[in-house]
Design a protein around this motif. Structure first.
Motif, PDB file in Angstrom:
ATOM      1  N   VAL C 207      16.354 -85.346  38.775  1.00 33.35           N
ATOM      2  CA  VAL C 207      15.358 -86.387  39.071  1.00 33.35           C
ATOM      3  C   VAL C 207      16.055 -87.644  39.578  1.00 33.35           C
ATOM      4  O   VAL C 207      15.649 -88.231  40.595  1.00 33.35           O
ATOM      5  CB  VAL C 207      14.504 -86.688  37.822  1.00 33.35           C
ATOM      6  CG1 VAL C 207      13.664 -87.952  38.041  1.00 33.35           C
ATOM      7  CG2 VAL C 207      13.609 -85.505  37.484  1.00 33.35           C
ATOM      8  N   THR C 208      17.125 -88.057  38.910  1.00 34.42           N
ATOM      9  CA  THR C 208      17.786 -89.289  39.362  1.00 34.42           C
ATOM     10  C   THR C 208      18.448 -89.082  40.725  1.00 34.42           C
ATOM     11  O   THR C 208      18.457 -89.987  41.558  1.00 34.42           O
ATOM     12  CB  THR C 208      18.846 -89.773  38.344  1.00 34.42           C
ATOM     13  OG1 THR C 208      19.923 -88.836  38.286  1.00 34.42           O
ATOM     14  CG2 THR C 208      18.233 -89.933  36.961  1.00 34.42           C
ATOM     15  N   LEU C 209      18.985 -87.908  40.982  1.00 32.91           N
ATOM     16  CA  LEU C 209      19.602 -87.646  42.285  1.00 32.91           C
ATOM     17  C   LEU C 209      18.553 -87.602  43.399  1.00 32.91           C
ATOM     18  O   LEU C 209      18.785 -88.093  44.511  1.00 32.91           O
ATOM     19  CB  LEU C 209      20.388 -86.331  42.253  1.00 32.91           C
ATOM     20  CG  LEU C 209      21.712 -86.382  41.499  1.00 32.91           C
ATOM     21  CD1 LEU C 209      22.276 -84.990  41.304  1.00 32.91           C
ATOM     22  CD2 LEU C 209      22.726 -87.260  42.237  1.00 32.91           C
ATOM     23  N   GLU C 211      15.637 -89.119  43.442  1.00 27.52           N
ATOM     24  CA  GLU C 211      15.221 -90.500  43.693  1.00 27.52           C
ATOM     25  C   GLU C 211      16.281 -91.230  44.526  1.00 27.52           C
ATOM     26  O   GLU C 211      15.970 -92.002  45.429  1.00 27.52           O
ATOM     27  CB  GLU C 211      15.015 -91.238  42.368  1.00 27.52           C
ATOM     28  CG  GLU C 211      13.784 -90.761  41.611  1.00 27.52           C
ATOM     29  CD  GLU C 211      13.641 -91.441  40.251  1.00 27.52           C
ATOM     30  OE1 GLU C 211      12.573 -91.300  39.649  1.00 27.52           O
ATOM     31  OE2 GLU C 211      14.606 -92.111  39.807  1.00 27.52           O
ATOM     32  N   GLY C 212      17.520 -90.977  44.207  1.00 29.10           N
ATOM     33  CA  GLY C 212      18.608 -91.623  44.937  1.00 29.10           C
ATOM     34  C   GLY C 212      18.613 -91.246  46.406  1.00 29.10           C
ATOM     35  O   GLY C 212      18.725 -92.108  47.284  1.00 29.10           O
ATOM     36  N   LEU C 213      18.458 -89.967  46.695  1.00 32.29           N
ATOM     37  CA  LEU C 213      18.463 -89.538  48.101  1.00 32.29           C
ATOM     38  C   LEU C 213      17.295 -90.146  48.862  1.00 32.29           C
ATOM     39  O   LEU C 213      17.435 -90.552  50.024  1.00 32.29           O
ATOM     40  CB  LEU C 213      18.419 -88.003  48.183  1.00 32.29           C
ATOM     41  CG  LEU C 213      19.704 -87.279  47.795  1.00 32.29           C
ATOM     42  CD1 LEU C 213      19.475 -85.768  47.742  1.00 32.29           C
ATOM     43  CD2 LEU C 213      20.839 -87.597  48.780  1.00 32.29           C
ATOM     44  N   ARG C 215      15.795 -92.957  48.221  1.00 33.31           N
ATOM     45  CA  ARG C 215      16.073 -94.383  48.452  1.00 33.31           C
ATOM     46  C   ARG C 215      17.144 -94.568  49.517  1.00 33.31           C
ATOM     47  O   ARG C 215      17.107 -95.535  50.287  1.00 33.31           O
ATOM     48  CB  ARG C 215      16.469 -95.041  47.138  1.00 33.31           C
ATOM     49  CG  ARG C 215      15.230 -95.400  46.304  1.00 33.31           C
ATOM     50  CD  ARG C 215      15.540 -95.578  44.842  1.00 33.31           C
ATOM     51  NE  ARG C 215      16.596 -96.543  44.638  1.00 33.31           N
ATOM     52  CZ  ARG C 215      17.333 -96.634  43.522  1.00 33.31           C
ATOM     53  NH1 ARG C 215      17.106 -95.787  42.521  1.00 33.31           N
ATOM     54  NH2 ARG C 215      18.255 -97.532  43.417  1.00 33.31           N
ATOM     55  N   LEU C 216      18.093 -93.661  49.587  1.00 36.99           N
ATOM     56  CA  LEU C 216      19.113 -93.731  50.651  1.00 36.99           C
ATOM     57  C   LEU C 216      18.516 -93.432  52.028  1.00 36.99           C
ATOM     58  O   LEU C 216      19.120 -93.737  53.057  1.00 36.99           O
ATOM     59  CB  LEU C 216      20.241 -92.736  50.386  1.00 36.99           C
ATOM     60  CG  LEU C 216      21.183 -93.024  49.228  1.00 36.99           C
ATOM     61  CD1 LEU C 216      22.169 -91.875  49.050  1.00 36.99           C
ATOM     62  CD2 LEU C 216      21.953 -94.327  49.444  1.00 36.99           C
ATOM     63  N   VAL C 218      18.057 -90.463  53.337  1.00 37.56           N
ATOM     64  CA  VAL C 218      18.648 -89.307  54.007  1.00 37.56           C
ATOM     65  C   VAL C 218      17.878 -88.034  53.669  1.00 37.56           C
ATOM     66  O   VAL C 218      17.328 -87.891  52.592  1.00 37.56           O
ATOM     67  CB  VAL C 218      20.147 -89.119  53.649  1.00 37.56           C
ATOM     68  CG1 VAL C 218      20.974 -90.235  54.237  1.00 37.56           C
ATOM     69  CG2 VAL C 218      20.346 -88.989  52.163  1.00 37.56           C
ATOM     70  N   LYS C 219      17.846 -87.154  54.618  1.00 36.29           N
ATOM     71  CA  LYS C 219      17.192 -85.862  54.438  1.00 36.29           C
ATOM     72  C   LYS C 219      18.205 -84.755  54.698  1.00 36.29           C
ATOM     73  O   LYS C 219      19.305 -85.022  55.186  1.00 36.29           O
ATOM     74  CB  LYS C 219      16.013 -85.748  55.403  1.00 36.29           C
ATOM     75  CG  LYS C 219      14.973 -86.849  55.196  1.00 36.29           C
ATOM     76  CD  LYS C 219      13.755 -86.616  56.055  1.00 36.29           C
ATOM     77  CE  LYS C 219      12.648 -87.603  55.618  1.00 36.29           C
ATOM     78  NZ  LYS C 219      11.369 -87.285  56.286  1.00 36.29           N
ATOM     79  N   THR C 220      17.813 -83.533  54.373  1.00 34.97           N
ATOM     80  CA  THR C 220      18.690 -82.392  54.621  1.00 34.97           C
ATOM     81  C   THR C 220      19.071 -82.327  56.089  1.00 34.97           C
ATOM     82  O   THR C 220      18.215 -82.420  56.970  1.00 34.97           O
ATOM     83  CB  THR C 220      17.959 -81.089  54.231  1.00 34.97           C
ATOM     84  OG1 THR C 220      17.650 -81.158  52.846  1.00 34.97           O
ATOM     85  CG2 THR C 220      18.840 -79.884  54.495  1.00 34.97           C
ATOM     86  N   SER C 221      20.358 -82.156  56.348  1.00 36.37           N
ATOM     87  CA  SER C 221      20.817 -82.015  57.727  1.00 36.37           C
ATOM     88  C   SER C 221      20.230 -80.760  58.343  1.00 36.37           C
ATOM     89  O   SER C 221      20.231 -79.688  57.719  1.00 36.37           O
ATOM     90  CB  SER C 221      22.343 -81.919  57.758  1.00 36.37           C
ATOM     91  OG  SER C 221      22.779 -81.680  59.082  1.00 36.37           O
TER      92      SER C 221
END
Lengths: 246, 246, 246, 246, 246, 246
Positions: C207-209, C211-213, C215-216, C218-221
């Motif tokens: 969950v924290t990761l 949320e972090g992504l 907020r950053l 970024v999406k899956t390449s």
């Protein structure tokens, strides 16, 4: 198909035993020719014996190729002289050690090797690293007995072998067992039954792989390290031998 | 010997082509039965297609085992669903990708893989890492064409494939080539001739390995990750399928 | 922020438990939506169950993305279907196994994983190798109990779990513990207290990761293996499903 | 939540820039406190500068912990002094290099790092090996410019950075880019847009990871190498510093 | 030849002991100069102490180089500050840890390291990974005693050290032992005798390697990570120190 | 100190050249005895030649040991027969390839090897993997010339060698160069000067390492794979040779 299996040591009884094991697994149309070098140690235990076994073994492989062999098997679990043999001839060459590792990788997540003497453990570990399959091997174990003891009713060798197999299952979390000696070829079926895990013998594994390569029609790549040896003078007793350009 | 080869996609013409390639290499006494799932994608390109191909493929493998198959081959170079299949049945299961990697390791120091689309490169690289053979693979390359284009006379696919093979030889120092697609099975012999290096096709490689395992009398180890699935309820459309305990 | 967490099995009570664990850790502004597939096994133990869990799970992920989910979490410690899910949608997808491995790597030199059944050990080991984090994991251990037993007062599961944690600390020199099952989410705090080492639960970590992504930003390449699936026909029962191009 | 981010060099303008980047990504309830050492180099380029940056940085971390910081971020891409800092305090400590590597691993198969000077490449490569993530990194590249040049309109630094990103995409088959310098924090969004691949900045990545660890309630394990330093005399100018037992 | 050996801690008695060990092995024409920093911890146990030992140690190395030293040895088994020292001066710099690992690799298949405290194990393991020699090390063990206890007749430290050596021989299959602490330099010969395996001390190993490099006429490469530090301002107490450009 | 260096091929002029290189670097008190086998190839290029060089070389090593040699150097960059030699005698045995790799690791982050023929690349790569130092080697390159051409003024061999060194610096990011052939011993100093990077010759490196091991008083461990060969019959021409029990 003509298959050549060479026992790299000079003990005829072991050559006969290996030939029998190879013929027992060979396909109907496969003729298995067995050989042994004229010179070298009566058994191969470690790097030093290997060094003296290889020159004579290479001669046998070169001769067999000239006589029409379509593939060669080196019947020592250390895969003695495998790289040199691949340089020496055009037909595929398979070591029984690598054969067993590849076959075990197809039916188990991790395998363990059980061999005879501690002396052989580093040789086998080196081979696993070179072949790339070290990550598939849980551990290489030695029972601390000589291979001939397996045929001595008064010996505890058979008991020790089973003890190592159980240790590999429980302690190393191995899912399959590779028998680390050409002289254990006749035990694989019984041990599979007894221990409830697949037990692989390298001689049988190598025969099926050699047949497979011949049927695929592929030979050793002559690019890279297996390019034919360059023709050059050899001095001393080796000057009578087949040299580069074979 | 009864061998089952499953094409994990739902395209009958590809199943026929694969079956022909398998029968061409199979030993005299081997009966090759080919199948394809009733449901799933018409071709498998990447992880997503794989996910929908596996359930139907597993049913075919379970059925074939019940009908007497002694070994199974998964005829997609991604080795689609290989681990699940090994859990599902007792007989050995071989993927054509791993089959080609193991065979190439026996005749070359390093091999390169040449596949069709970039999308497949990571899948193949992952498999090489898991199998332990990544150190034997110089590089995985893609020609940037679809497999069917190889049969279109107006396409440059065949030219691109050859260009990648040359790049692998020169740029990656590869000594042998593995064809990274089931649909290239018929090209191996010609490409071996044309490029002067061994070129391995996975379908043929897998047939010889499957026959070898059956003759060795070994089956997939049921210790570790390939233990039979536990019997449990499956919901929804999968409830009619064969489930755990197979 | 809208977060979607999918329980890949079809057991509603486990979905509820996972949703509760996710909501307990989620940031104030995060809305957690939980789902489970309509079809598939009631629990996932090993590769075979995974194969039948993935198609239904992917549908849930595709639907959630259409409904506005900004990130997805796969709540099975095996990271079931993670690669296919990354292909299927644009938003980031995180498995709870990888989430726990990455978080543990930030607070300890080496961690150990403690899971439920032996069957799961190879799956987890494979994932660690693929993620690159195998060198950070001292060992993957299994307590030999089913996850539901942890909630049965008469079971010794809780005792076994603690015994494995102590073995990991003493025998494997692990500095932190990763709980190898989504159903252990509620035990992390107590076990951290009891054993004096950080104990990480994958649901909370994910969950924290996620949320972090988000907020950053970024999406899956979509280069490489996670490019969108190509649109193509799917046969049989899968023909009604969302297919390539999603 | 109180988060402490330390710029390990003594340049106040860079501390301000880093603090701004951290506050821009921090969650609503997070108070970001930024600091820099009183002594040491004005910038960190390579191992030698690191050696003189660490003592002062550790003092800042110890002070911030005493003032209530719940997590610490080391804002140099080399993860300067990370291990010593983990020993020095109880709260989690995250380097922006490792933060970026972990986050990139969640959204791409392979990432590349693009940093400023060649001198930094070996430091970053060493860290990747230690963290276990070297296999996820396609290559570490340097643009051959100093970080401050990115803000000079007359410099070609921005152009060089883009050229390296394209080389990483085409030549290294990287699916995502990690910016290898704290001073590039403000470029990530633009570069993601421009190059069509996820571009990760370590400062932002570290803030979300630090918040995550605090919410998970886990701290650095004090077993193994991060046990508190033993109280002992320090000689010379260091005798006035906080020493072991912190 | 002028050789400089620096004890990175501030305890003069240990400097004297190390100097004596170095002089005992040095070749006839080698003048060994020993030094210790003016500031820093009295002993180095773990990463935190290392951080405060390095700045003062680097000054000693820079001074010794100016005074004509042709090679430098860092006499802490953690190879404290090795990379920074290589940047700081032109002459070769050798850590006693790496020296012992390389020498042990020449006389044994696998070696084990036996150090004093658990705290040092991860530091040593990290170094082994970076140097590339982790595969040659069977295990890093700690006896759980402080180095000074080895000289206390009432302590069981000597007994514990021997117990770990036996455990390494039997349990880890180590063929040689590396003593993991500069303070054990005087024990190598006795322990070799007592345990029947080669026991290597890093101080002696480093002296012979340093002499060898000087005679070979090679110095640290200034390409890559060991390029000279760039001249730049240093703030605070470090502003009086030798900085970049050394 | 008495040092024995064996040239494993049967060309006396090369033995003389190697002896001169060894004596040039040897310490004042070291007596260097050079030898060559009576039988075997005139040069060693690849695995096949190695096989015929080893038996005669081992005899020379055994004889030299009986005559009082305190250490042995095998002066072929392939480290021909190194493992067998370690079994055969008690004194340390060093290969010039491994000697160069270890020394290069002490003065550079990564080194490249430049050898003569493509045929030798796989042999050297295998050795690097076994020694554990593959991660320190950026690449093994071959100039495509024979070693004797280096002494032919009309040959472009010297130019090719320099071209490979430059390619290693620029293309492989190597910080130091290892000369991959005993016959290049006299070029190291000039090439270091010319290319501005440390260039290491294995003969000189091995002499200093052998002297170091003798002064350390350590010999090859006789546990594991280097245990003395077991006494046993040798057949054929080898029956007159020194066998097991040496």
């Amino acid at each position: 198909m003509r298959l050549h299996i060479v026992n790299p040591n000079t003990t005829a009884s072991m050559t006969a035993k290996i030939a029998a094991a190879a013929r027992a697994i060979a396909a109907p149309g496969t003729a298995v020719q067995a050989s042994q070098p004229q010179m070298g140690p009566v058994s191969i235990e470690g790097y030093y014996d290997e060094a003296y076994a290889i020159p004579g073994m290479l001669q046998r492989i070169i001769e067999a190729e000239r006589d029409g062999a379509e593939a060669h098997i080196i019947a020592c679990f250390d895969d003695t002289g495998l790289d040199a043999a691949r340089q020496a001839v055009a037909a595929p060459v398979i070591g029984i050690g690598e054969a067993a590792f590849h076959m075990a990788s197809l039916i188990a997540g991790k395998f363990a090797v059980v061999t005879t003497l501690d002396l052989s453990i580093p040789v086998i570990e080196h081979n696993l690293i070179r072949y790339g399959l070290a990550s598939r091997c849980a551990r290489v174990r030695a029972g601390g007995f000589e291979v001939l003891a397996l045929e001595d009713p008064g010996s505890d060798a058979r008991h020790r072998l089973s003890a190592e197999i159980e240790a590999a299952k429980q302690g190393d979390r191995a899912d399959a067992i590779v028998l680390g000696c050409a002289g254990m070829a006749d035990l694989a079926a019984d041990l599979t039954q007894q221990h409830g895990v697949p037990v692989i013998d390298g001689v049988a594994a190598a025969v099926t792989l050699a047949e497979g390569l011949v049927r695929l029609g592929v030979k050793t790549s002559k690019r890279g390290g297996y390019a034919p040896p360059r023709l050059k003078p050899y001095a001393g007793i080796f000057s009578g031998f087949a040299v580069g350009g074979a």
